[in-house]
Motif scaffolding. Structure first.
Motif, short mmCIF file in Angstrom:
data_model
loop_
_atom_site.label_atom_id
_atom_site.label_comp_id
_atom_site.label_asym_id
_atom_site.label_seq_id
_atom_site.Cartn_x
_atom_site.Cartn_y
_atom_site.Cartn_z
N SER A 153 0.84 -1.21 0.00
CA SER A 153 0.00 0.00 0.00
C SER A 153 0.87 1.25 0.00
CB SER A 153 -0.92 0.02 1.22
OG SER A 153 -1.80 -1.06 1.18
N GLN A 178 -8.77 0.67 -1.07
CA GLN A 178 -9.11 -0.64 -0.51
C GLN A 178 -10.51 -0.64 0.09
OE1 GLN A 178 -6.03 -2.05 2.05
NE2 GLN A 178 -6.94 -4.06 2.27
N ASP A 211 -5.87 -0.71 -4.83
CA ASP A 211 -5.34 -1.35 -3.63
C ASP A 211 -6.32 -2.43 -3.15
OD1 ASP A 211 -4.12 -2.08 -1.30
OD2 ASP A 211 -3.86 -0.04 -0.53
N GLU A 212 -5.99 -3.67 -3.44
CA GLU A 212 -6.86 -4.79 -3.06
C GLU A 212 -8.34 -4.48 -3.27
OE1 GLU A 212 -6.07 -6.93 0.58
OE2 GLU A 212 -4.12 -5.96 0.71
MG LIG Z 1 -2.33 -2.61 2.15
#
Ligand SMILES: [Mg+2]
Ligand SMILES: Nc1ncnc2c1ncn2[C@@H]1O[C@H](COP(=O)(O)OP(=O)(O)OP(=O)(O)O)[C@@H](O)[C@H]1O
Lengths: 276, 281
Positions: free
Chosen positions: B51, B87, B165-166
């Protein structure tokens, strides 16, 4: 079905009210019949009886009369309760709005800038615990106008909750939302208006609600001090006239108006609330 | 000379240690390039600094050392050229799905008319399969739907580089599969360059052209760059039958399980990372 609880609570409220007023009325009636007059009372010619707390029936009767003509104006010491409440509401509104005008922008600044927070925090911490009425002599001396002094006292007492809540709300806006603004290259002004203000609005509104509550508490005391007009002055004046029914009725009206002021802001808060 | 779309050179991130103890190096010596139109996935253990790298690429975080160069210009600060899918979606909860997208579109093209902004935003929300939910607030949407709004918002601004991010981390396997396919569809149409973090090895193989493997922190590195030599278009159901699928998958899993620890410990192996790995088709 779904409001059966509501219905039951309402019913219970009415029962409690009737019970309370009934007991009150009963207490008032009871001793009159049973006890003979004491020596003291005989000496006073029964005057103490006049000074007793009046029964609900009397207060309700008075309330009905007052409310059927709330805006009469028969000289400086004889105005309808509507006019007196109007004066108080006017002062609270003006003082409160002036305070909002300053507290919200300053709170924004304090919330957004750690530097400003550090610089202003000592002032805020010292000023905040001062009873707003303590300002009254100074205000009267500098402003030389009791009307504006009362408004100033409202201003000074409403400013702190709004300022602190605004600063807190602004400082605690989720970092992700600020990052959304940053990745979209929003200017500072646009970030403040489009992201931070709506994000902090519920907290700001809470501050405003606390402020108006305090302002309404303080105006009664302030008007007792400066006199002239307003519900606080009216209560004090009626007490001096030993008109207790009127005092009790005014107390009740202060509660009702305070509740409406709070409800107005609670309603406004619903508009800016959001669910995460 | 600089023919790469994005260049990351000697990137390092460290935080000052507590008191006078030495700084904690999260990662260092991160070197990699991304070409225009490439889909890159990054895999690594939790806490290795994925991240952080993404935030540095986005311009939201600052590197302790090293540079990021995009289009021959050094990255300093966030820009609309680099869209981010966070995320946790990061939708503005007081705005509807549509308003969340128009917010971005308007920031991107301030000169556009209201109608044009609306039309463009509606189109991207439809593209991610959100027909009929445009006027709902995020709190009235499921996790998967929120992530779609977030993806629509990022794609709608047509950034040169898309950072994710994910994005599917919080979704169940079924929803994940559906959105992955939508993502492939949009990506194929838009030819966007994508840099995405994931924990899911299969997701990385399905989506990416190249997978960057990060070793464990502290002092993490981008240790390997694995080419996903499976032809497109790929389908979740079909790619598992491709000869390279399990070769690549085993390689990735072996890295995560066995080798990711070693790289950071092995100081002597200071070779120019990442190691390029290709399995012939
Ligand atoms: Mg992360
Ligand atoms: N302010 C900070 N001070 C010290 N260390 C920090 C700070 N912020 C992050 N870290 C450390 O940096 C490392 C990398 O964090 P990062 O969020 O990039 O990890 P990640 O690879 O994305 O993990 P995950 O897969 O769990 O999301 C973590 O080990 C974290 O403890």
């Amino acid at each position: 079905m779904f409001n059966s609880i509501k219905l039951k609570s309402a019913l219970l409220s009415v029962v409690l009210l009737v019970l309370l007023l009934g007991v009150w009325e009963g207490i008032y009636q009871a001793p009159q019949d049973s006890k003979p007059l004491t020596e003291y009372e005989l000496l006073m010619g029964g005057a103490t009886q006049e000074a007793r707390v009046p029964p609900p029936s009397e207060i309700i009767k008075l309330g009905y009369e007052e409310l059927s003509d709330p805006f009469y104006d028969a000289g400086p010491n004889d105005k309808g309760i509507g006019i007196q409440l109007g004066y108080s509401i006017y002062r609270v509104t003006v003082g409160f709005l002036l305070a909002a005008l300053i507290a919200i922008p300053v709170g924004f600044l304090v919330g957004m800038s750690p530097l400003m927070y550090g610089a202003l925090n000592p002032f805020i911490q010292v000023m905040r615990p001062i009873s707003p009425l303590a300002w009254m002599p100074l205000a009267l001396f500098i402003i030389k106008d009791s009307e504006i002094s009362a408004i100033f006292v409202i201003f000074i007492c409403s400013i702190w909750p709004m300022l602190l809540n605004t600063a807190f709300g602004v400082a605690n806006v989720r970092k992700d939302w600020v990052n959304v603004a940053r990745t979209h290259e929003l200017s500072h002004i646009k970030t403040a208006l489009l992201v931070i203000l709506p994000a902090a609005a519920p907290t700001i509104l809470t501050g405003m609600r606390i402020s108006i509550g305090i302002a309404w508490l303080v105006i009664v005391a302030a008007e007792m001090l400066v006199g002239g007009t307003g519900i606080g002055y009216y209560v004090w004046n009626e007490w001096n006239n030993l008109n207790l029914a009127s005092v009790i009725f005014s107390i009740f009206m202060i509660g009702v108006v305070g509740m409406f002021l709070d409800m107005t802001l609670a309603y406004a808060a619903r508009w800016v609330e959001y669910q995460e | 000379m600089n023919t790469h779309f994005l260049q990351v050179q000697g990137l390092k991130k460290s935080y000052p240690g507590p008191g006078k103890s030495p700084e904690t190096v999260i990662f260092e010596d991160a070197n990699f390039n991304i070409e225009k139109g490439e889909f890159i996935c990054v895999i690594g253990h939790s806490g290795c600094g994925k991240s952080t790298i993404l935030n540095i690429l986005a311009g939201l975080d600052e590197a302790s050392d090293g540079v990021v160069i995009m289009n021959e210009k050094e990255v300093s600060g966030p820009s609309l050229d680099r869209g981010v899918v966070f995320q946790n979606y990061s939708l503005l909860p007081w705005r509807t799905a549509l308003q969340n997208v128009t917010f971005a579109v308007q920031a991107r093209w301030p000169e556009w008319s209201k109608e044009r902004i609306l039309e463009h935003s509606h189109r991207y929300l439809d593209l991610v399969g959100l027909k009929g939910a445009h006027d709902r607030k995020p709190s009235q949407l499921s996790g998967g739907m929120r992530q779609r709004v977030s993806i629509a918002r990022a794609f709608a601004t047509q950034p040169q580089l898309l950072l994710m991010d994910e994005p599917f981390g919080a979704l169940d396997a079924l929803t994940r599969g559906v959105i992955q396919e939508e993502l492939i569809k949009i990506w194929t149409e838009s030819k966007q360059t994508v840099f995405m973090i994931t924990h899911d090895v299969d997701e990385a193989i399905l989506l990416s052209d190249r997978i960057l493997l990060m070793s464990n922190g502290p002092k993490a590195r981008i240790a390997e760059s694995v080419k996903v030599s499976i032809p497109r278009p790929r389908k979740r159901t079909d790619i598992i039958h491709h000869d390279n699928y399990y070769t690549i998958r085993n390689h990735l899993v072996d890295f995560l399980v066995n080798r990711s620890k070693l790289v950071s410990e092995d100081e002597s192996a200071k070779q120019p990372y990442p190691k390029e790995i290709t399995f012939p088709e």
